[in-house]
Design an enzyme around this catalytic site. Structure first.
Site, PDB file in Angstrom:
ATOM      1  N   GLY A   1       0.829  -1.187   0.000  1.00  0.00           N
ATOM      2  CA  GLY A   1       0.000   0.000   0.000  1.00  0.00           C
ATOM      3  C   GLY A   1       0.870   1.246   0.000  1.00  0.00           C
ATOM      4  O   GLY A   1       2.082   1.182  -0.268  1.00  0.00           O
TER       5      GLY A   1
ATOM      6  N   PHE B   1     -13.872  18.644   5.337  1.00  0.00           N
ATOM      7  CA  PHE B   1     -13.901  17.261   5.807  1.00  0.00           C
ATOM      8  C   PHE B   1     -14.124  17.271   7.311  1.00  0.00           C
ATOM      9  O   PHE B   1     -13.803  18.253   7.996  1.00  0.00           O
ATOM     10  CB  PHE B   1     -12.574  16.560   5.473  1.00  0.00           C
ATOM     11  CG  PHE B   1     -12.745  15.291   4.694  1.00  0.00           C
ATOM     12  CD1 PHE B   1     -13.027  15.323   3.338  1.00  0.00           C
ATOM     13  CD2 PHE B   1     -12.627  14.053   5.308  1.00  0.00           C
ATOM     14  CE1 PHE B   1     -13.170  14.157   2.605  1.00  0.00           C
ATOM     15  CE2 PHE B   1     -12.770  12.886   4.593  1.00  0.00           C
ATOM     16  CZ  PHE B   1     -13.044  12.942   3.232  1.00  0.00           C
TER      17      PHE B   1
ATOM     18  N   GLN C   1     -12.152   2.723  14.984  1.00  0.00           N
ATOM     19  CA  GLN C   1     -13.032   3.739  14.414  1.00  0.00           C
ATOM     20  C   GLN C   1     -14.134   3.125  13.557  1.00  0.00           C
ATOM     21  O   GLN C   1     -13.859   2.306  12.678  1.00  0.00           O
ATOM     22  CB  GLN C   1     -12.237   4.717  13.551  1.00  0.00           C
ATOM     23  CG  GLN C   1     -13.088   5.833  12.959  1.00  0.00           C
ATOM     24  CD  GLN C   1     -12.266   6.847  12.211  1.00  0.00           C
ATOM     25  OE1 GLN C   1     -12.014   6.690  11.020  1.00  0.00           O
ATOM     26  NE2 GLN C   1     -11.837   7.893  12.898  1.00  0.00           N
TER      27      GLN C   1
ATOM     28  N   HIS D   1     -16.825   4.274  10.861  1.00  0.00           N
ATOM     29  CA  HIS D   1     -17.209   5.354   9.962  1.00  0.00           C
ATOM     30  C   HIS D   1     -18.729   5.427   9.940  1.00  0.00           C
ATOM     31  O   HIS D   1     -19.401   4.398   9.826  1.00  0.00           O
ATOM     32  CB  HIS D   1     -16.669   5.083   8.553  1.00  0.00           C
ATOM     33  CG  HIS D   1     -16.663   6.284   7.663  1.00  0.00           C
ATOM     34  ND1 HIS D   1     -17.818   6.864   7.198  1.00  0.00           N
ATOM     35  CD2 HIS D   1     -15.636   7.011   7.156  1.00  0.00           C
ATOM     36  CE1 HIS D   1     -17.505   7.894   6.432  1.00  0.00           C
ATOM     37  NE2 HIS D   1     -16.188   8.013   6.394  1.00  0.00           N
TER      38      HIS D   1
ATOM     39  N   LEU E   1     -17.829   1.663   2.018  1.00  0.00           N
ATOM     40  CA  LEU E   1     -17.696   3.050   2.444  1.00  0.00           C
ATOM     41  C   LEU E   1     -18.390   4.029   1.501  1.00  0.00           C
ATOM     42  O   LEU E   1     -18.242   3.948   0.287  1.00  0.00           O
ATOM     43  CB  LEU E   1     -16.215   3.414   2.542  1.00  0.00           C
ATOM     44  CG  LEU E   1     -15.901   4.833   3.022  1.00  0.00           C
ATOM     45  CD1 LEU E   1     -16.340   5.014   4.457  1.00  0.00           C
ATOM     46  CD2 LEU E   1     -14.413   5.117   2.875  1.00  0.00           C
TER      47      LEU E   1
ATOM     48  N   GLU F   1     -16.673  10.481   3.444  1.00  0.00           N
ATOM     49  CA  GLU F   1     -16.970  11.758   4.080  1.00  0.00           C
ATOM     50  C   GLU F   1     -17.003  12.891   3.068  1.00  0.00           C
ATOM     51  O   GLU F   1     -17.580  13.954   3.316  1.00  0.00           O
ATOM     52  CB  GLU F   1     -15.874  12.032   5.114  1.00  0.00           C
ATOM     53  CG  GLU F   1     -16.287  12.777   6.326  1.00  0.00           C
ATOM     54  CD  GLU F   1     -15.282  12.527   7.441  1.00  0.00           C
ATOM     55  OE1 GLU F   1     -14.805  13.504   8.016  1.00  0.00           O
ATOM     56  OE2 GLU F   1     -14.985  11.352   7.703  1.00  0.00           O
TER      57      GLU F   1
ATOM     58  N   ARG G   1     -15.601  11.574  13.134  1.00  0.00           N
ATOM     59  CA  ARG G   1     -16.323  10.340  12.850  1.00  0.00           C
ATOM     60  C   ARG G   1     -16.897   9.670  14.086  1.00  0.00           C
ATOM     61  O   ARG G   1     -17.972   9.084  14.026  1.00  0.00           O
ATOM     62  CB  ARG G   1     -15.389   9.375  12.100  1.00  0.00           C
ATOM     63  CG  ARG G   1     -15.099   9.853  10.699  1.00  0.00           C
ATOM     64  CD  ARG G   1     -13.996   9.056  10.043  1.00  0.00           C
ATOM     65  NE  ARG G   1     -13.783   9.536   8.683  1.00  0.00           N
ATOM     66  CZ  ARG G   1     -12.796   9.114   7.903  1.00  0.00           C
ATOM     67  NH1 ARG G   1     -11.934   8.215   8.356  1.00  0.00           N
ATOM     68  NH2 ARG G   1     -12.661   9.586   6.680  1.00  0.00           N
TER      69      ARG G   1
ATOM     70  N   HIS H   1     -14.033   0.851  10.258  1.00  0.00           N
ATOM     71  CA  HIS H   1     -13.282   1.505   9.187  1.00  0.00           C
ATOM     72  C   HIS H   1     -11.780   1.560   9.412  1.00  0.00           C
ATOM     73  O   HIS H   1     -11.008   1.350   8.482  1.00  0.00           O
ATOM     74  CB  HIS H   1     -13.824   2.925   9.016  1.00  0.00           C
ATOM     75  CG  HIS H   1     -13.207   3.693   7.902  1.00  0.00           C
ATOM     76  ND1 HIS H   1     -13.249   3.263   6.592  1.00  0.00           N
ATOM     77  CD2 HIS H   1     -12.528   4.891   7.885  1.00  0.00           C
ATOM     78  CE1 HIS H   1     -12.644   4.142   5.813  1.00  0.00           C
ATOM     79  NE2 HIS H   1     -12.182   5.132   6.580  1.00  0.00           N
TER      80      HIS H   1
ATOM     81  N   GLU I   1      -1.287   1.905   8.776  1.00  0.00           N
ATOM     82  CA  GLU I   1      -2.329   1.564   9.739  1.00  0.00           C
ATOM     83  C   GLU I   1      -1.907   0.468  10.706  1.00  0.00           C
ATOM     84  O   GLU I   1      -2.420   0.398  11.828  1.00  0.00           O
ATOM     85  CB  GLU I   1      -3.606   1.141   9.010  1.00  0.00           C
ATOM     86  CG  GLU I   1      -4.811   1.052   9.933  1.00  0.00           C
ATOM     87  CD  GLU I   1      -6.110   0.785   9.207  1.00  0.00           C
ATOM     88  OE1 GLU I   1      -7.125   0.504   9.883  1.00  0.00           O
ATOM     89  OE2 GLU I   1      -6.130   0.851   7.961  1.00  0.00           O
TER      90      GLU I   1
ATOM     91  N   ARG J   1      -9.213   8.946  14.534  1.00  0.00           N
ATOM     92  CA  ARG J   1      -8.525   9.556  13.393  1.00  0.00           C
ATOM     93  C   ARG J   1      -9.450  10.496  12.625  1.00  0.00           C
ATOM     94  O   ARG J   1     -10.592  10.158  12.343  1.00  0.00           O
ATOM     95  CB  ARG J   1      -8.003   8.474  12.437  1.00  0.00           C
ATOM     96  CG  ARG J   1      -7.350   9.069  11.188  1.00  0.00           C
ATOM     97  CD  ARG J   1      -6.843   8.012  10.255  1.00  0.00           C
ATOM     98  NE  ARG J   1      -7.885   7.223   9.646  1.00  0.00           N
ATOM     99  CZ  ARG J   1      -8.669   7.631   8.630  1.00  0.00           C
ATOM    100  NH1 ARG J   1      -8.566   8.870   8.176  1.00  0.00           N
ATOM    101  NH2 ARG J   1      -9.568   6.801   8.114  1.00  0.00           N
TER     102      ARG J   1
ATOM    103  N   SER K   1      -5.362   9.721   7.139  1.00  0.00           N
ATOM    104  CA  SER K   1      -4.825   8.374   6.906  1.00  0.00           C
ATOM    105  C   SER K   1      -3.876   8.366   5.719  1.00  0.00           C
ATOM    106  O   SER K   1      -2.744   7.864   5.819  1.00  0.00           O
ATOM    107  CB  SER K   1      -5.951   7.364   6.691  1.00  0.00           C
ATOM    108  OG  SER K   1      -6.756   7.727   5.594  1.00  0.00           O
ATOM    109  N   LEU K   2      -4.299   8.916   4.569  1.00  0.00           N
ATOM    110  CA  LEU K   2      -3.401   8.969   3.412  1.00  0.00           C
ATOM    111  C   LEU K   2      -2.151   9.784   3.742  1.00  0.00           C
ATOM    112  O   LEU K   2      -1.037   9.434   3.337  1.00  0.00           O
ATOM    113  CB  LEU K   2      -4.122   9.576   2.211  1.00  0.00           C
ATOM    114  CG  LEU K   2      -5.257   8.742   1.601  1.00  0.00           C
ATOM    115  CD1 LEU K   2      -5.878   9.473   0.420  1.00  0.00           C
ATOM    116  CD2 LEU K   2      -4.749   7.373   1.150  1.00  0.00           C
TER     117      LEU K   2
END
Length: 573
Positions: A13, A115, A235, A237, A247, A250, A281, A347, A377, A388, A393-394
């Site tokens: 990833g 966001f 978490q 979502h 998903l 958001e 979230r 999530h 992660e 979070r 995350s990205l």
């Protein structure tokens, strides 16, 4: 077959790829991936990557840092949050220069949108901070970084499944991996190993996670005697597709979508008067769950509506095309005409393998394990604390993936090769043979289904001691049943039955650590909400949980939170 590389990175990833790009020049790197790299779960990230670029309105990295700390309910390590927020602009511009096709403003700058949990002037109101590529931001970043890896001739071993870490005298010496296409067991001898194996949302029945997210790297670190940090913080979502958990980003609410209950009321106005549908979230997930519990779900049921009908066809097609197609494919819903049925879905895991700011894995005493690193992660640098924020995350993946790559490159100047024991894969080979040759045992799918239902029912958005204690007893009974499992397909080639059986050990072990950590934390903080302890308790619980595997079972201990700028205060939105 045995392989020998200076560095082995497990996971393809964004964290693994970004680390590989940083360390590769002049270093022999192997990238092991459970799936083909562009199928990694990073590609599922939809809404954006956070950075205080200020392209749409005035912004600052200090505001971003504050939102990260506050969003994490003050369990966030603030030195980590500062690194994340300060480095965000550089990271995004670097991705842009690599070729990531971000949406643009009229002036040609990277476009940004609002966001959840991101604010201006330390909580004054919503701000546009999410840099995005329609609603497929993770997808295009993943494709871009993989293209870079191919261009630099990084050796990729696709569909190689991690089976174990090799530790020799306290230092990492490599990994054991299973090749899906042949059934062969391979030893990868190395001086450094980076775990970038992602999350483990498949512990729960309803999840936005892909089927590969079973937490293998996290569990194998735990099994090797290393601690895991903050495992109680899971978490949910608020907007997963009803019954499926897929998903709905958001970004849909960032573009103006609103949540409606069975009375067609925009209920987030009561729960978060300032940010409303763009609250963090954990706040929105509890609000949705509360509405359903109190009979205000749609038709009195267990879902609410996400309404996008007022946004307009053109904007939906331009900025939310994937979401629109998901609703059509999975539910037959035309989002331009009717709302989407949504419900909270597992999530993201805030907890994982404890690391330094540079990706070094830390033992129970806080000392680095020579040659072992983690990012993404699966790691817990504790930049996300108890909850979070979306788009972080990205950002976490590319910022701390890069830092881990830099640290590995630096440490390779001193890391020596460890001698391997004569049969480093003997334990896993014996386990595989036992599973394949056992007759009449229980099938793994029955145990996995029970596990996921137990965790969903007793340890999700709302928690209490009785339910979690009962769940822990049940999980340990499932662990006993796991010892007698057997499989139907016993050939060597593409034996997914065997892999699911191996993954189940990880899921069971990680579920136990979540429950033990959650039972111990007698307060509510971020994503961990205790009905029997509904208040946050900074006096007793402003600390990180560590859980370590011992012969007596999981042992819980604690370590302090790093507080540098922002003292804990009431968390209102």
């Amino acid at each position: 077959m045995d392989f020998k590389h200076d560095v082995v990175i497990v996971g393809s990833g964004l964290a693994g790829l970004r680390a590989a790009l940083e360390v590769t020049d002049g270093v022999n790197v192997a990238l092991i991936s459970k799936v083909f790299p562009t199928r990694s779960h990073s590609g599922a990230a939809q809404g954006g990557i956070g950075a205080a670029l200020g392209n749409e309105e005035k912004d600052s990295w200090e505001w971003h840092m504050y939102d990260t700390v506050k969003g994490g309910d003050y369990l966030t390590d603030q030195d980590a949050a500062e690194v994340l927020a300060k480095d965000a602009a550089r990271a995004v511009y670097e991705l842009e220069h690599m070729g990531v096709p971000f949406n643009r403003t009229q002036e040609g700058k990277i476009a940004q949108r609002a966001f959840g949990g991101h604010t201006k002037n330390f909580g004054e109101g919503p701000i546009k901070r999410a840099c995005y590529a329609a609603d497929r931001t993770g997808r295009v970043i993943l494709d871009t970084l993989y293209g870079e890896a191919i261009a630099r001739s990084i050796q990729v071993f696709s569909e190689f499944h991690l089976l174990d870490l090799i530790l020799e005298k306290g230092q990492v010496a490599g990994v054991i991996a299973y090749e899906l296409s042949t059934g062969e067991i391979h030893t990868f001898h190395s001086r450094a190993v980076l775990l970038a194996t992602g999350g483990f949302g498949k512990v729960f029945k309803t999840s936005s996670n892909c089927f590969a997210n079973t937490g293998d790297g996290v569990y194998f670190a735990y099994r090797a005697g290393l601690p895991l940090e903050d495992m109680e913080f899971v978490q949910f979502h608020p907007t997963g597709i009803y019954r499926l958990g897929v998903l709905i980003s958001e970004a849909a609410r960032g573009e103006g979508g609103i949540l409606l209950n069975g009375e067609h009321h925009r209920f987030m106005e009561e729960y978060a008067p300032s940010l409303k549908d763009l609250a963090p979230r954990d706040v929105v997930s509890r609000a949705v769950t509360t509405e359903m519990r109190q009979g205000r779900g749609i038709g009195g049921g267990d879902f609410v509506h996400l309404d996008l009908t007022h946004i307009g066809k053109e904007k939906l097609a331009d900025k939310l095309s994937d979401i629109s197609s998901f609703a059509k494919i999975y539910l037959g819903v035309d989002v331009t005409r009717e709302p989407i049925p949504v419900t909270p879905t597992c999530h993201y895991m805030m907890g994982g393998i404890p690391t330094s700011l540079d990706g070094r894995v830390l033992d129970i005493f806080g000392d680095p394990v020579p040659g072992l690193y983690a990012a993404g992660e699966c790691a817990c640098v504790s930049v996300h604390g108890a909850n979070r924020l979306g788009t972080n995350s990205l950002l976490d993946l590319v910022v701390f993936g890069r830092r881990a790559g830099k640290m590995m490159r630096r440490d390779l100047q001193e890391l020596e090769w460890s001698d391997l024991s004569p049969s480093p894969g003997e334990r896993v080979l014996k386990n595989i043979e036992n599973i394949k040759n056992r007759n009449g045992g229980e099938r793994p799918i029955a145990i996995r289904t029970s596990l996921q239902e137990i965790m969903m029912d007793d340890c999700s958005v709302y928690r209490n001691k009785k339910d979690m204690t009962d769940a822990l007893t049940k999980i340990r009974q499932l662990e006993d049943r796991y010892e007698t499992i057997s499989i139907d397909y016993r050939a060597s080639h593409f034996n997914t039955d065997l892999l699911e059986a191996i993954e189940l050990e990880s899921l069971l072990g990680l579920a136990e650590t979540i429950l033990v950590s959650a039972i111990a934390r007698t307060e509510s903080r971020g994503a961990h909400y205790r009905e029997d302890y509904p208040e946050r308790d900074d006096r007793n619980w402003l600390k990180h949980t560590l859980v370590t595997k011992t012969v007596e079972g999981p042992a819980v201990s604690y370590k302090p939170v790093s507080i540098t700028r922002f003292e804990p205060k009431a968390r209102t939105y």
